[in-house]
Design a protein around this motif. Structure first.
Motif, mmCIF file in Angstrom:
data_model
loop_
_atom_site.group_PDB
_atom_site.id
_atom_site.type_symbol
_atom_site.label_atom_id
_atom_site.label_comp_id
_atom_site.label_asym_id
_atom_site.label_seq_id
_atom_site.Cartn_x
_atom_site.Cartn_y
_atom_site.Cartn_z
ATOM 1 N N ASN A 196 0.790 -1.226 0.000
ATOM 2 C CA ASN A 196 0.000 0.000 0.000
ATOM 3 C C ASN A 196 0.823 1.278 0.000
ATOM 4 O OD1 ASN A 196 -2.338 -1.566 0.083
ATOM 5 N ND2 ASN A 196 -2.464 -1.508 2.313
ATOM 6 N N ASN A 197 2.131 1.169 0.280
ATOM 7 C CA ASN A 197 2.975 2.374 0.389
ATOM 8 C C ASN A 197 4.288 2.218 -0.389
ATOM 9 O OD1 ASN A 197 1.368 3.795 2.732
ATOM 10 N ND2 ASN A 197 1.702 1.691 3.425
ATOM 11 N N PRO A 198 4.216 1.841 -1.658
ATOM 12 C CA PRO A 198 5.455 1.555 -2.396
ATOM 13 C C PRO A 198 6.346 2.771 -2.622
ATOM 14 C CG PRO A 198 3.570 1.574 -3.895
ATOM 15 C CD PRO A 198 3.012 1.614 -2.501
ATOM 16 N N LYS A 199 5.775 3.951 -2.805
ATOM 17 C CA LYS A 199 6.605 5.146 -3.005
ATOM 18 C C LYS A 199 7.359 5.505 -1.732
ATOM 19 C CE LYS A 199 3.637 7.096 -6.605
ATOM 20 N NZ LYS A 199 2.734 8.234 -6.985
ATOM 21 N N GLY A 200 6.685 5.368 -0.594
ATOM 22 C CA GLY A 200 7.346 5.638 0.677
ATOM 23 C C GLY A 200 8.475 4.658 0.936
ATOM 24 N N PHE A 201 8.248 3.381 0.638
ATOM 25 C CA PHE A 201 9.295 2.378 0.823
ATOM 26 C C PHE A 201 10.446 2.601 -0.148
ATOM 27 C CE2 PHE A 201 6.303 -0.055 3.380
ATOM 28 C CZ PHE A 201 7.143 -0.695 4.288
ATOM 29 N N ALA A 202 10.133 2.954 -1.402
ATOM 30 C CA ALA A 202 11.189 3.198 -2.381
ATOM 31 C C ALA A 202 12.055 4.383 -1.960
ATOM 32 C CB ALA A 202 10.582 3.448 -3.757
ATOM 33 N N PHE A 203 11.414 5.457 -1.477
ATOM 34 C CA PHE A 203 12.160 6.610 -0.972
ATOM 35 C C PHE A 203 13.105 6.187 0.144
ATOM 36 C CE2 PHE A 203 12.512 9.694 2.480
ATOM 37 C CZ PHE A 203 13.110 10.761 1.829
ATOM 38 N N TYR A 204 12.594 5.415 1.077
ATOM 39 C CA TYR A 204 13.380 4.953 2.220
ATOM 40 C C TYR A 204 14.578 4.126 1.761
ATOM 41 C CZ TYR A 204 14.325 2.404 6.585
ATOM 42 O OH TYR A 204 14.918 1.838 7.680
ATOM 43 N N ARG A 205 14.370 3.240 0.784
ATOM 44 C CA ARG A 205 15.471 2.404 0.289
ATOM 45 C C ARG A 205 16.532 3.240 -0.425
ATOM 46 N NH1 ARG A 205 14.708 -1.908 3.500
ATOM 47 N NH2 ARG A 205 12.567 -2.657 3.325
ATOM 48 N N VAL A 206 16.117 4.257 -1.154
ATOM 49 C CA VAL A 206 17.079 5.143 -1.819
ATOM 50 C C VAL A 206 17.954 5.835 -0.784
ATOM 51 C CG1 VAL A 206 17.309 7.300 -3.111
ATOM 52 C CG2 VAL A 206 15.783 5.510 -3.945
ATOM 53 N N GLN A 207 17.348 6.319 0.297
ATOM 54 C CA GLN A 207 18.129 6.975 1.348
ATOM 55 C C GLN A 207 19.130 6.007 1.971
ATOM 56 O OE1 GLN A 207 17.713 10.302 1.512
ATOM 57 N NE2 GLN A 207 16.236 9.854 -0.102
ATOM 58 N N ASN A 208 18.704 4.760 2.163
ATOM 59 C CA ASN A 208 19.611 3.757 2.730
ATOM 60 C C ASN A 208 20.764 3.440 1.785
ATOM 61 O OD1 ASN A 208 18.080 3.607 5.042
ATOM 62 N ND2 ASN A 208 17.048 1.711 4.486
ATOM 63 N N MET A 209 20.484 3.397 0.502
ATOM 64 C CA MET A 209 21.547 3.124 -0.475
ATOM 65 C C MET A 209 22.591 4.247 -0.489
ATOM 66 S SD MET A 209 19.823 1.313 -3.816
ATOM 67 C CE MET A 209 18.219 2.099 -3.850
ATOM 68 N N LYS A 210 22.178 5.448 -0.127
ATOM 69 C CA LYS A 210 23.090 6.596 -0.097
ATOM 70 C C LYS A 210 23.950 6.626 1.167
ATOM 71 C CE LYS A 210 20.128 9.766 -2.759
ATOM 72 N NZ LYS A 210 19.323 11.013 -2.668
ATOM 73 N N ASN A 211 23.599 5.801 2.145
ATOM 74 C CA ASN A 211 24.302 5.827 3.429
ATOM 75 C C ASN A 211 25.760 5.410 3.236
ATOM 76 O OD1 ASN A 211 25.275 5.354 6.082
ATOM 77 N ND2 ASN A 211 23.216 4.903 6.791
ATOM 78 N N PRO A 212 26.712 6.303 3.520
ATOM 79 C CA PRO A 212 28.130 5.972 3.294
ATOM 80 C C PRO A 212 28.648 4.850 4.192
ATOM 81 C CG PRO A 212 27.932 8.038 4.508
ATOM 82 C CD PRO A 212 26.553 7.664 4.067
ATOM 83 N N LYS A 213 27.929 4.555 5.276
ATOM 84 C CA LYS A 213 28.353 3.474 6.172
ATOM 85 C C LYS A 213 27.896 2.101 5.690
ATOM 86 C CE LYS A 213 29.025 5.811 10.570
ATOM 87 N NZ LYS A 213 30.285 5.128 10.875
ATOM 88 N N GLY A 214 26.988 2.077 4.731
ATOM 89 C CA GLY A 214 26.477 0.808 4.248
ATOM 90 C C GLY A 214 27.487 0.076 3.362
ATOM 91 N N ASP A 215 27.759 -1.189 3.656
ATOM 92 C CA ASP A 215 28.686 -1.953 2.828
ATOM 93 C C ASP A 215 27.952 -2.501 1.607
ATOM 94 O OD1 ASP A 215 27.169 -4.073 3.805
ATOM 95 O OD2 ASP A 215 28.742 -4.810 5.149
ATOM 96 N N LEU A 216 28.654 -3.257 0.774
ATOM 97 C CA LEU A 216 28.084 -3.760 -0.478
ATOM 98 C C LEU A 216 26.872 -4.647 -0.228
ATOM 99 C CD1 LEU A 216 28.407 -3.871 -3.561
ATOM 100 C CD2 LEU A 216 29.896 -5.865 -3.253
ATOM 101 N N LYS A 217 26.975 -5.535 0.767
ATOM 102 C CA LYS A 217 25.864 -6.423 1.093
ATOM 103 C C LYS A 217 24.626 -5.633 1.511
ATOM 104 C CE LYS A 217 24.615 -10.228 4.211
ATOM 105 N NZ LYS A 217 25.088 -11.106 5.315
ATOM 106 N N TYR A 218 24.844 -4.617 2.325
ATOM 107 C CA TYR A 218 23.738 -3.786 2.796
ATOM 108 C C TYR A 218 23.066 -3.071 1.627
ATOM 109 C CZ TYR A 218 21.441 0.167 5.166
ATOM 110 O OH TYR A 218 20.540 1.107 5.597
ATOM 111 N N ARG A 219 23.860 -2.460 0.750
ATOM 112 C CA ARG A 219 23.292 -1.713 -0.368
ATOM 113 C C ARG A 219 22.618 -2.627 -1.393
ATOM 114 N NH1 ARG A 219 27.282 0.596 -3.122
ATOM 115 N NH2 ARG A 219 28.997 -0.152 -1.814
ATOM 116 N N PHE A 220 23.122 -3.852 -1.539
ATOM 117 C CA PHE A 220 22.487 -4.800 -2.458
ATOM 118 C C PHE A 220 21.115 -5.226 -1.920
ATOM 119 C CE2 PHE A 220 21.998 -9.165 -4.290
ATOM 120 C CZ PHE A 220 21.861 -8.761 -5.618
ATOM 121 N N LYS A 221 21.052 -5.468 -0.628
ATOM 122 C CA LYS A 221 19.764 -5.820 -0.013
ATOM 123 C C LYS A 221 18.761 -4.679 -0.189
ATOM 124 C CE LYS A 221 17.642 -6.982 4.442
ATOM 125 N NZ LYS A 221 17.882 -7.174 5.893
ATOM 126 N N GLU A 222 19.215 -3.446 0.038
ATOM 127 C CA GLU A 222 18.328 -2.301 -0.145
ATOM 128 C C GLU A 222 17.903 -2.172 -1.599
ATOM 129 O OE1 GLU A 222 17.144 -0.437 2.491
ATOM 130 O OE2 GLU A 222 18.166 -2.028 3.589
#
Length: 293
Positions: free
Chosen positions: A222-248
């Motif tokens: 029911n909230n795909p745009k909100g979830f997509a926004f959230y995942r984009v922000q997580n992918m931008k996180n400089p602390k996230g490693d490759l595994k983390y960004r792939f999951k996002e």
């Protein structure tokens, strides 16, 4: 003297349980707080109930009503109206330990720092067991991201934030949707600040039966745009490693397919990872639709 802390509670049709939070506030060993109730479009008797408590005049209560736009929208409204130095969210089905306000105010008076965005404390189950694990005893401060990813702390924790900082970066509100991950703001504050940590309990959490995984799949649907926004922000996180960004990326692909966003590969900050994630994201997309029926 102006109070240091606001306890705020978003409420949507929770009149049947909100009294537990109110009663815990009456029991506080320190009354140096304001209670702000954000009524997010309730159709039950929440307004009349809160007004009866205001009329009792036993603690300072401020009530605000808005049309239902979801938890993150209620947080936006709270941050607009809060005028104390600190704030903490206590959900409508949770309540505070009897000395929570005293713990929060005393900690900040002793540890206040421009380097800290606020601090984290513990949540308890109703049987008074700590939810998940405590913070490592030697760890006095940390980035929000590192608490879980680096230090491997488990379970929900309660975070108290400086109001002037948490007001920044309001949650986006997408038409027809009612969800954006709340820790979007916490991750943004990680860019410039850390959090103090204390192994003191300030909140007792009740996990209601309607908070099941089935409802989470419906949230996804029911909230795909909100979830997509959230995942984009997580992918931008400089602390996230490759595994983390792939999951996002996998989750971003799934949410983009649900929202029928044909431009999602152009809008991702991790194009190569998203291309690699396509088959996994498609499988997740199909799984969400199946489970959310």
């Amino acid at each position: 003297m102006k109070k240091m802390l606001t306890v705020f509670t978003p409420a949507y049709n929770r009149a049947y349980t909100l009294h537990r939070c109110y009663e815990s506030l009456l029991r506080q060993t320190s009354k140096e707080f304001v209670w702000v109730v954000i009524d997010d479009g309730s159709t039950d008797n929440t307004k009349a109930l809160v007004q009866s408590w205001i009329d009792e005049n036993r603690i300072e209560i401020r009530y605000y009503y808005q049309e239902n736009i979801g938890m993150h929208g209620a947080h936006n409204k709270a941050y607009e109206v809060i005028d104390t130095e600190l704030n903490v969210c206590i959900d409508s089905d949770d309540y505070m330990t009897d000395n929570a306000v005293e713990i929060i105010n005393e900690y900040w008076r002793e540890n206040k720092s421009k380097e800290l965005a606020g601090f984290g404390a513990l949540n308890l189950f109703e049987n008074r067991e700590v939810i998940g694990t405590k913070f490592p005893e030697v760890l006095k401060s940390s980035k929000y991201f590192d608490i879980y990813k680096l230090h491997k702390v488990k379970g929900d924790k309660k975070f108290i934030y400086r109001t002037e900082l948490i007001k920044q970066n309001p949650y986006p509100v997408f038409e027809g949707e009612k969800y954006v991950g709340l820790d979007y703001k916490y991750m943004k504050l990680d860019e410039h600040y850390s959090l103090g940590l204390i192994n003191e309990a300030v909140c007792i959490v009740e996990y209601l039966q309607d908070g099941s995984s089935l409802n989470m799949f419906r949230q996804y649907k029911n909230n795909p745009k909100g979830f997509a926004f959230y995942r984009v922000q997580n992918m931008k996180n400089p602390k996230g490693d490759l595994k983390y960004r792939f999951k996002e990326s996998i989750h971003y692909v799934a949410s983009s397919l649900i929202s029928k966003n044909r431009k999602f590969l152009k809008e991702t900050p991790c194009k190569t990872l998203c291309i690699l994630a396509l088959p996994f994201g498609y499988c997740l997309y199909r799984y969400i639709l199946k489970k959310a029926k």
